[in-house]
Design a protein around this motif. Structure first.
Motif, PDB file in Angstrom:
ATOM      1  N   TRP A   4      53.322  37.392 -46.659  1.00 10.43           N
ATOM      2  CA  TRP A   4      53.843  38.464 -48.038  1.00 10.43           C
ATOM      3  C   TRP A   4      52.651  39.472 -48.138  1.00 10.43           C
ATOM      4  N   SER A   5      51.721  39.078 -47.813  1.00 11.95           N
ATOM      5  CA  SER A   5      50.463  40.321 -47.984  1.00 11.95           C
ATOM      6  C   SER A   5      50.865  41.448 -46.959  1.00 11.95           C
ATOM      7  N   LEU A  15      48.489  45.268 -54.766  1.00 10.89           N
ATOM      8  CA  LEU A  15      48.491  44.354 -56.324  1.00 10.89           C
ATOM      9  C   LEU A  15      47.312  44.721 -57.060  1.00 10.89           C
ATOM     10  N   LEU A  75      52.396  38.740 -60.175  1.00 12.26           N
ATOM     11  CA  LEU A  75      52.010  38.245 -58.617  1.00 12.26           C
ATOM     12  C   LEU A  75      50.573  38.482 -58.297  1.00 12.26           C
ATOM     13  N   ALA A  76      49.816  39.319 -59.128  1.00  9.87           N
ATOM     14  CA  ALA A  76      48.352  39.413 -59.068  1.00  9.87           C
ATOM     15  C   ALA A  76      47.682  38.304 -59.640  1.00  9.87           C
ATOM     16  N   HIS A  79      48.296  35.479 -57.114  1.00 11.04           N
ATOM     17  CA  HIS A  79      47.414  35.597 -55.895  1.00 11.04           C
ATOM     18  C   HIS A  79      45.860  35.266 -56.080  1.00 11.04           C
ATOM     19  N   GLY A  83      46.625  32.668 -53.890  1.00  9.52           N
ATOM     20  CA  GLY A  83      46.643  33.367 -52.620  1.00  9.52           C
ATOM     21  C   GLY A  83      48.392  33.757 -52.456  1.00  9.52           C
ATOM     22  N   ILE A  84      48.782  34.949 -52.384  1.00  6.72           N
ATOM     23  CA  ILE A  84      50.017  35.509 -52.482  1.00  6.72           C
ATOM     24  C   ILE A  84      50.753  34.998 -51.094  1.00  6.72           C
ATOM     25  N   ASP A  85      50.199  34.662 -50.052  1.00 11.17           N
ATOM     26  CA  ASP A  85      50.784  34.109 -48.814  1.00 11.17           C
ATOM     27  C   ASP A  85      51.241  32.596 -49.045  1.00 11.17           C
TER      28      ASP A  85
END
Length: 151
Positions: A4-5, A15, A75-76, A79, A83-85
């Motif tokens: 995703w990153s 982000l 999303l930030a 994250h 973590g976004i992933d």
């Protein structure tokens, strides 16, 4: 498979920093495999780009863009917590639209958030959703978004 990153980089999306809470809460919290965000306003560099009600001081088109900003802020928060992933899929979006009397276009406004999630996450971005018109939002914001993701 891309992360995703990496997908964010492909789209040219960075982000933002996590918006500071306005009261006694945290931006996001995890319970088991779920991450829930607090309501996120469309802050850009710590400021609201506009205030007022959609259908009066704020156009529906502007508000749609602000809902995308809200989802980036959500999303930030995710994250910063996990973590976004680590996101497996987007589960639900709840959108609140400060609405002028007679304004009924809340779904179109919240599409800004939903469409951006689709661009980023593809099929894993398809989600359940509510789009609710309200009389007022904190500090005069036109839009506020909550996000639930599975990790």
């Amino acid at each position: 498979m891309t992360t995703w990153s990496n997908r964010l980089k492909e789209l040219g999306i960075e982000l933002p920093g996590v918006a500071a809470p306005l009261a006694a809460y945290v931006p996001a919290t995890q319970s088991g495999q779920w991450v829930f965000t607090s309501g996120q306003l469309p802050f850009v560099d710590g400021k609201l780009p506009a205030t007022g009600k959609v259908g009066a001081e704020v156009s529906p088109e502007e508000a749609k863009q602000y809902s995308a900003t809200c989802i980036l802020n959500a999303l930030a928060a995710v994250h910063a917590l996990v973590g976004i992933d680590s996101i497996k899929r987007v589960v639900k979006v709840v959108g609140f639209v400060a609405s002028a009397e007679g304004f009924t276009g809340q779904p179109g406004v919240i599409n800004g958030a939903s469409e951006l999630l689709g661009e980023i996450f593809g099929d894993e971005g398809k989600h359940a959703r509510s789009a609710v018109g309200v009389a007022e939002l904190p500090i005069g914001a036109p839009v506020e978004i909550e996000l639930i993701v599975e990790v």
